[in-house]
Scaffold this active site. Sequence first.
Site, mmCIF file in Angstrom:
data_model
loop_
_atom_site.group_PDB
_atom_site.id
_atom_site.type_symbol
_atom_site.label_atom_id
_atom_site.label_comp_id
_atom_site.label_asym_id
_atom_site.label_seq_id
_atom_site.Cartn_x
_atom_site.Cartn_y
_atom_site.Cartn_z
ATOM 1 C CD GLU A 90 -3.299 -10.429 22.138
ATOM 2 O OE1 GLU A 90 -2.328 -10.884 22.783
ATOM 3 O OE2 GLU A 90 -4.067 -11.156 21.470
ATOM 4 C CB SER A 351 1.157 20.069 -36.419
ATOM 5 O OG SER A 351 1.456 19.714 -37.751
#
Length: 782
Positions: A90, A351
Amino acid sequence: MLSKKMSNWRELVKRLWRKRLTKAVLTTFSLFLLLDLLFPLNTRVPYSTLIISRDGQILHAFLSRDDKWRMYAELPEITPTLRNAILFKEDKYFYYHPGFNPVAMLRAAGRNLLTGRRTSGASTITMQTVRLLEPRKRTYLSKAIELFRAIQLEWHYSKDEILQLYLNLIPYGGNIEGLKSASLLYFGKPPQLLSLAELTTLTIIPNRPSSLRLGHSNARIVQERNRWLTRFRTAGLYNDATIADALTEPLTAYRREAPQQAPHLARRLRTDHPDTPIVRASVRADAQATAERIVQNYANRLRGLAIHNAAVLIVDNATREIVAYVGSADFRNAFDGGQVDGVRAVRSPGSALKPLLYGLAFDAGIITPKTKLADVPTNFSGYEPDNYDRRFNGPVTAEFALANSLNIPAVALLNELGTSSFVSALGKAGFVSVKKQAKDLGLSLVLGGCGVTLEEMTRLYVGLANGGQVKPIHLTASSATKEVPASGAEETVLSPEATYLVTQTLVQITRPDLPNNFDNSYHLPRIAWKTGTSYGRRDAWSIGYNRRYTVGVWVGNFSGVGVAELSGANTATPLLFQLFNALDYNSPSGWFRPPTNLSHRLICPETGDVPGDSCHHPVTDAFIMGVSRYRPCQHRKAIWTNAAGTISYCAHCRPADAVRRLYPNLAPNVLAFYQTQRIPFRTVPPHNPACERVYGDAGPLITSLNDRSEYYINPRQPAELELGCQAGSDVKTVFWYLNDKFYRRATPTEAVFFKPRPGPLKISCADDRGRHSDLHVLVKAE
């Protein structure tokens, strides 16, 4: 002379030129700065949110706000191989130009003029990035704007940052943008793991995203890829062997699903960090995958029992970071509420809060592990709790009561400790719902009469694994502040000594909440754990810990429907064991060491108190030095009777020939339990009916201390003194006062203890008829 004039003239022209050039440059630069200020370049892009595990794997990916797969690639993910390929293709001079390449622009302009059409472009990577940020029609004006924007981009960002932005925006067709998105969705791996052939493939797609579609036109893509690989070899970009391997590598790219692991945690983190493209979670990818698989398989086996949901939280005790986070058994199961986050859902703990209560009682000096507690029917001002199995065990040790999760001893402890103290400790530990409900909570709190979350419960047990220090647990690898609970920073909820005593009790395996399944108990990991089952069997809990990890498990239905087979022991604990065996079986980290302030002493097995004259078979018990109460055993009391043992005497009516005998000193509720259960015991004979002292108009007779006497104590470890009285048969309740301050209420036969302080002491005892008596003693330090 003429030559000299000409030379001066040229010098003047040069100076004027330099001055004008400098002025022009400064004017242009000032204009650029003004335009840059007036028209700033917006580089903020809505990225997909990625949830990354602690070890760097992508757990979950979300679409961006504009419904794009646009994943943020970090600089380390742009490898040299990728950089060389993209720059060669590019923009070879990317690191040398100021955002535009004037040579390439002149060359492209000349070709376009000669041919009369656009044959080549001169866009640099910087200009392409501008075009991706601000798409425009391809006109000369647009080109001029792009040129200005490219210079802006170069002015504000480094070359590496521009390349990074470019790679994050390049299109790959459809709603996929950015090289990282394409790498993950087409090859199933991050960019740094791509081969040269795969990298080359991804560099050629953005130029022709419509015609070169991965997964659809792979053969055409291979031809174009190999053409560029050949050019790479010609340019000497990579060695021949690397190129040869890349040319023969098959292309197997196809559209994959985005990672969807840890869905509940991922959504929570995205909400907490809305503008962060990459959120680094604290979970480990392998542990998360293992936990999800185990939970889903286990939930599938429970569906036949009409139990559909489960949630798990695993925390590293050392770092307090979450290792695995499973909000439900199947996130995609909408019918059973799979998208509900069970880690944060408010449920009843059953519990499971009892270990904290016993730890607080240890720290308050009320009990030691072998202190006897009464597991008998008891009425607490109208509240009459029952045990899980609806049975009563009579007097039991504190460690037995906790290991067997007995309800009545726990409620009795809470009643003595005070509900406000327990609620305060839960608030310090970060229980948000409990803090909100504080005014409405009573003794049922310790049996599950409150709302908690799995995250809160697991954080509490992480505190037990860390010597009673409760701190925030972290969802992210860094100490982010978003997930800090309302309790804030570190809180000391229990002492290391109390925590160790609780841990040693919870590690016992001779207990009813061990799963009654051989497969589950055969490979029992060495952990301390506690179960809980809520009222109506709607929630099953099992939370355990060792030195390395704490694992919290909740099993039930998000709909709140109870199931008869649901219990913490047989439903949640097997899953807890499976997770520990998969995560940390035979942990090399060792076990917890006892704190230095924890010691041992001889105690009477009948009460857990220091042996008295009538204690003949003492045993060893752990205690916290300077904290645990030092109370002489009073499990038997001396009574004066006649020779036949049919009448008892008080000090006022005792004859000279009275006989001293020892009788069990039972609490009223234990006495009643023995009577109803027909358990034989030696009873005190009735008091001398001819005694006028007790049945007259005077108040209760204080029998434990002598009036006007002196008592010596050790200030560092004061022994408790007993308060006792004799009252008339019509008296049900007596009230004790110390220096005219109310101390406590009791039954006439109940032994009451207190820790004296040096100085004069007035002791008063009043009955429920309004009568009272006093005595005075002097307490001195030894």
